[in-house]
Design a protein around this motif. Structure first.
Motif, PDB file in Angstrom:
ATOM      1  N   GLU A 312      67.838  81.752  90.787  1.00 21.25           N
ATOM      2  CA  GLU A 312      66.940  81.008  92.029  1.00 21.25           C
ATOM      3  C   GLU A 312      66.485  81.952  92.762  1.00 21.25           C
ATOM      4  OE1 GLU A 312      69.652  76.872  92.057  1.00 21.25           O
ATOM      5  OE2 GLU A 312      70.293  78.746  93.362  1.00 21.25           O
ATOM      6  N   LEU A 313      67.098  83.219  92.959  1.00 27.44           N
ATOM      7  CA  LEU A 313      66.548  84.450  93.752  1.00 27.44           C
ATOM      8  C   LEU A 313      65.298  84.690  93.418  1.00 27.44           C
ATOM      9  CD1 LEU A 313      66.901  86.191  96.051  1.00 27.44           C
ATOM     10  CD2 LEU A 313      68.469  87.815  94.398  1.00 27.44           C
ATOM     11  N   VAL A 314      65.130  85.010  92.287  1.00 30.24           N
ATOM     12  CA  VAL A 314      64.007  85.450  91.591  1.00 30.24           C
ATOM     13  C   VAL A 314      62.849  84.323  91.788  1.00 30.24           C
ATOM     14  CG1 VAL A 314      62.694  86.339  89.673  1.00 30.24           C
ATOM     15  CG2 VAL A 314      65.090  87.211  90.213  1.00 30.24           C
ATOM     16  N   TYR A 315      63.093  83.086  91.252  1.00 30.99           N
ATOM     17  CA  TYR A 315      62.524  81.837  91.267  1.00 30.99           C
ATOM     18  C   TYR A 315      61.762  81.818  92.600  1.00 30.99           C
ATOM     19  CZ  TYR A 315      61.400  76.723  91.086  1.00 30.99           C
ATOM     20  OH  TYR A 315      60.866  75.693  91.033  1.00 30.99           O
ATOM     21  N   VAL A 363      60.200  72.744  96.756  1.00 29.98           N
ATOM     22  CA  VAL A 363      60.114  73.251  95.580  1.00 29.98           C
ATOM     23  C   VAL A 363      61.143  72.890  94.749  1.00 29.98           C
ATOM     24  CG1 VAL A 363      60.009  75.413  93.878  1.00 29.98           C
ATOM     25  CG2 VAL A 363      58.772  75.320  96.358  1.00 29.98           C
ATOM     26  N   PRO A 364      61.030  72.247  93.726  1.00 28.09           N
ATOM     27  CA  PRO A 364      62.450  71.677  92.910  1.00 28.09           C
ATOM     28  C   PRO A 364      63.371  72.894  92.419  1.00 28.09           C
ATOM     29  CG  PRO A 364      60.586  71.517  91.334  1.00 28.09           C
ATOM     30  CD  PRO A 364      60.120  71.784  92.921  1.00 28.09           C
ATOM     31  N   ARG A 365      64.594  72.794  92.386  1.00 30.93           N
ATOM     32  CA  ARG A 365      65.571  73.996  91.805  1.00 30.93           C
ATOM     33  C   ARG A 365      65.189  73.840  90.502  1.00 30.93           C
ATOM     34  NH1 ARG A 365      71.172  73.049  94.080  1.00 30.93           N
ATOM     35  NH2 ARG A 365      71.520  75.040  93.174  1.00 30.93           N
ATOM     36  N   ASP A 408      54.597  83.971  87.402  1.00 36.90           N
ATOM     37  CA  ASP A 408      54.794  82.557  87.297  1.00 36.90           C
ATOM     38  C   ASP A 408      56.491  82.330  87.788  1.00 36.90           C
ATOM     39  OD1 ASP A 408      54.389  79.763  86.252  1.00 36.90           O
ATOM     40  OD2 ASP A 408      56.503  80.248  85.316  1.00 36.90           O
ATOM     41  N   PRO A 409      56.790  81.633  88.750  1.00 36.40           N
ATOM     42  CA  PRO A 409      58.101  81.616  89.324  1.00 36.40           C
ATOM     43  C   PRO A 409      59.282  81.105  88.186  1.00 36.40           C
ATOM     44  CG  PRO A 409      56.348  80.586  90.991  1.00 36.40           C
ATOM     45  CD  PRO A 409      55.820  80.939  89.599  1.00 36.40           C
ATOM     46  N   LEU A 410      58.808  79.924  87.313  1.00 34.94           N
ATOM     47  CA  LEU A 410      59.753  79.545  86.391  1.00 34.94           C
ATOM     48  C   LEU A 410      60.035  80.590  85.270  1.00 34.94           C
ATOM     49  CD1 LEU A 410      61.479  77.267  85.354  1.00 34.94           C
ATOM     50  CD2 LEU A 410      59.599  76.566  84.005  1.00 34.94           C
TER      51      LEU A 410
END
Length: 656
Positions: A312-315, A363-365, A408-410
């Motif tokens: 989640e930190l990187v996302y 932003v959805p987790r 891309d965050p995901l």
């Protein structure tokens, strides 16, 4: 001294490369002969052999693959210093597609043969390599070493033996045994057990017939390619970013499914340098051990929360960069990381709440279950309804993948799972978890999800899936796909309980899943005899509460990985590395290292090589020659200070 390496796939070749580099550092005390033994192609083994079709692709970009333990250093190519797969490919092929391309496995096999030739051409004085084409069916201790018996009738002796035997095909169990038995007694039906797709009898499947394919992972893509491109079909660009499939008319109809019924998501477009290393801020071995209770680790309770926090930190940090652009994004992301790390002093930080403070509450987790099982809990009115949902999921994944594994965050967040393998191994290997956690939380829950989310194929594979769905050559049945005998029709039935009217009858079932290693189920004569003699035992994770988990992996010591026998003692003349030790250790199926630094893959190979090399260069001592009278300066015989030596010649010839 004589050393035998059984298996010349990536693990065996890496051990040989490091052995050659180590032996070059110091003169050997006596002539050293290394037997490199393989039942298939010496230098590449079975899975990576160079004569397989070009449509079987790797799932790691060429720039991140090297079988040399060091990069070129300006000197000659030699063990310890040589080109990566990408560098070698670029000098070989005028149509080289670039460092971020995915090479055919056959090309990697040719690269391995190049490395073997390089090793042979640079062996130090006193060291000789003998290639042995044959299948080792038995290994036994002798008074002064080991005797290896080959199926072809030859035998040889060695002082040290390295077993890097790779993938096998275990005995069928459960549903697969039922399906195979049904096919065996029903004319016209076929059951093809899990294996490397290049070794499956897929050419025997009739054109136009229906074939059920169990599994939608990496092996599925190989089976899909063999039954489409391998049958003469071809893909064309549609001008809108997609593909159109042009069938040859000789394809079967592929009816596929799995528990998730989502084909393995694509790897993000690579934006990282080949020597990129991710530095964990939260998910570290030290932090998890410090927070575990009484030294016993529950993977679900002690490790997963920290791993998810790292993901989640990187996302969210990547999302901040995306939203605020290159001018302000990096600064906002750096501040966010600092806040998360500061919060971690008191335990697992609430990364989602901290992200909301940076304006990311909308932003959805990332939910690993939802990512790995995108259709869980859904019911579909029919096959068309499910296919529409599948097409949407494929399009979403391709959009994320095209954006890249940095931007891309995901995909950037999920790449953390891949980058965390070394930390996970440090927690899991050699019974680091409680037996129940090892069995249920790690192998039962985490491993399937990490394999799904962090080991995907090239993006083009998902584009091909979409094209095959549109052409009707491929049908994905639906969640929790069931394969069963259907005596009423005399065929196999495939259906999803979550998709109405989804039942399809097929004539062939292909198990497109990588077989799970288990020495207890391995029918190979060598494995059976090693177990019968008590040289190999199955590693058991014993818990403090009396719980026990028999992993099915070969019990070995820590580096240099000697097998632990029935009496609980290591055999220090033997070494075991790779697939046979899966579950004693984790992720032993990895097939390469990365250029620029030593991954665990090379470190493991070097540990064995260093132990063998130390034996080969033992200091010599002077002992009186019993055949010479004792005089003022007695004649001496120079012998190794310790260790057996076998100078006998086999009475039956070794095939070379």
């Amino acid at each position: 001294m004589k050393v035998a390496i059984v298996g010349s796939g990536p693990r065996g070749l890496s051990i040989l490369e490091r052995m050659a580099a180590r032996l070059a550092e110091h003169p050997v005390a006596e002539e050293t002969v290394i037997y490199l033994i393989d039942s298939h192609r010496i230098g590449s083994g079975r899975v990576w052999r160079s004569d397989q079709p070009e449509w079987f692709l790797m799932n790691t970009v060429a720039d991140e693959v090297s079988a040399f333990s060091g990069p070129p250093d300006g000197g000659p190519t030699r063990p310890g210093a040589g080109p990566s797969l990408a560098q070698w490919w670029s000098g070989l092929d005028p149509d080289y597609p670039g460092p971020n391309s995915y090479a055919p496995r056959a090309l990697h096999g040719r690269y391995m043969h190049f490395i073997l030739r390089t090793i042979e051409g640079n062996l130090p004085e006193g060291v000789r390599l003998v290639r042995v084409r044959g299948t080792v069916d038995d290994l036994a201790r002798t008074d002064d070493g080991y005797r290896l018996v080959l199926r072809e009738g030859a035998w040889l002796t060695a002082d040290r033996v390295v077993l890097a035997t790779g993938h096998t095909t275990p005995e069928l169990t459960g549903t697969q045994r039922v399906l195979a038995a049904y096919a065996g007694r029903t004319p016209g039906l076929r059951h093809i057990a899990g294996d490397s797709a290049a070794d499956m009898p897929l050419d025997d499947i009739p054109a136009g017939s229906s074939v059920g394919v169990l599994g939608l992972g990496l092996s599925f893509y190989d089976v899909m390619a063999a039954l489409t491109e391998g049958r003469g079909g071809r893909y064309e660009e549609d001008g809108e970013g997609g593909l159109v499939y042009r069938p040859s008319g000789t394809e079967p109809v592929i009816v596929a499914g799995s528990r998730s019924s989502m084909p393995l998501p694509a790897r993000g477009r690579n934006q990282k340098h080949h020597d990129h290393r991710y530095d964990h801020l939260l998910f570290t071995t030290e932090r998890i051990l410090a927070h575990s209770r009484h030294g016993e680790i529950s993977f679900a309770e002690d490790a997963v929360p920290w791993l998810l926090a790292e993901v989640e930190l990187v996302y969210y940090a990547t999302t901040l960069i995306s939203r605020h652009g290159p001018e302000h994004g990096p600064e906002r992301a750096a501040a966010f990381r600092a806040d998360v790390v500061a919060a971690a002093r008191d335990g697992v930080p609430d990364v989602v709440a901290l992200a909301a403070g940076y304006g990311l509450g909308d932003v959805p987790r990332i939910d690993l279950d939802a990512q790995a099982r995108p259709f869980a809990g859904q019911h579909f009115e029919g096959p068309d309804d499910f296919e529409a949902a599948l097409r949407s999921a494929l399009a979403r994944d391709l959009a994320h993948a095209e954006a890249g594994n940095v931007d891309d965050p995901l995909k950037a967040g999920l790449d953390v799972i891949r980058d965390s393998r070394a930390v996970i191994r440090s927690l899991v290997d050699f019974a680091g978890l409680t037996p129940a956690s090892h069995r249920e939380e790690f192998l039962g829950w985490y491993v399937p999800r990490s394999s799904f989310l962090a080991a995907g194929p090239p993006r083009t594979r998902l584009r091909q899936v979409a094209a095959l769905l549109a052409r009707g050559v491929l049908r994905v049945v639906g969640p929790d796909t069931r394969f069963r005998p259907d005596p009423e029709s005399g065929r196999f039935a495939v259906h999803s309980p979550y998709v109405a009217e989804s039942k399809v009858l097929v004539d062939t079932v292909v198990d497109a899943r990588v077989p799970i290693p288990d020495v207890r189920l391995d029918p190979h004569p060598l494995t059976r005899r090693l177990r019968e003699r008590g040289i190999w035992t199955s590693f058991v994770n014993h818990g403090a509460d009396g719980d026990r988990f028999d992993t099915g992996g070969v019990a070995v010591t820590e580096a240099p990985f000697h097998p632990v026998g029935r009496e609980g003692l290591p055999d220090e003349g033997l070494y075991v590395l790779g697939i046979p030790t899966e579950h004693t250790r984790w992720f032993m199926q990895g097939g390469s290292s990365r250029p620029g630094f030593w991954t665990d893959f090379v470190q493991n190979a070097d540990a064995i090589a260093a132990d063998v090399a130390a034996a080969a260069r033992r200091p010599v001592v002077e002992v009186p020659d019993p055949e010479v009278p004792d005089v003022e300066a007695p004649a001496v015989v120079r012998v190794p200070a310790a260790g057996p030596r076998d100078l006998r010649v086999p009475t039956a010839p070794v095939a070379v």
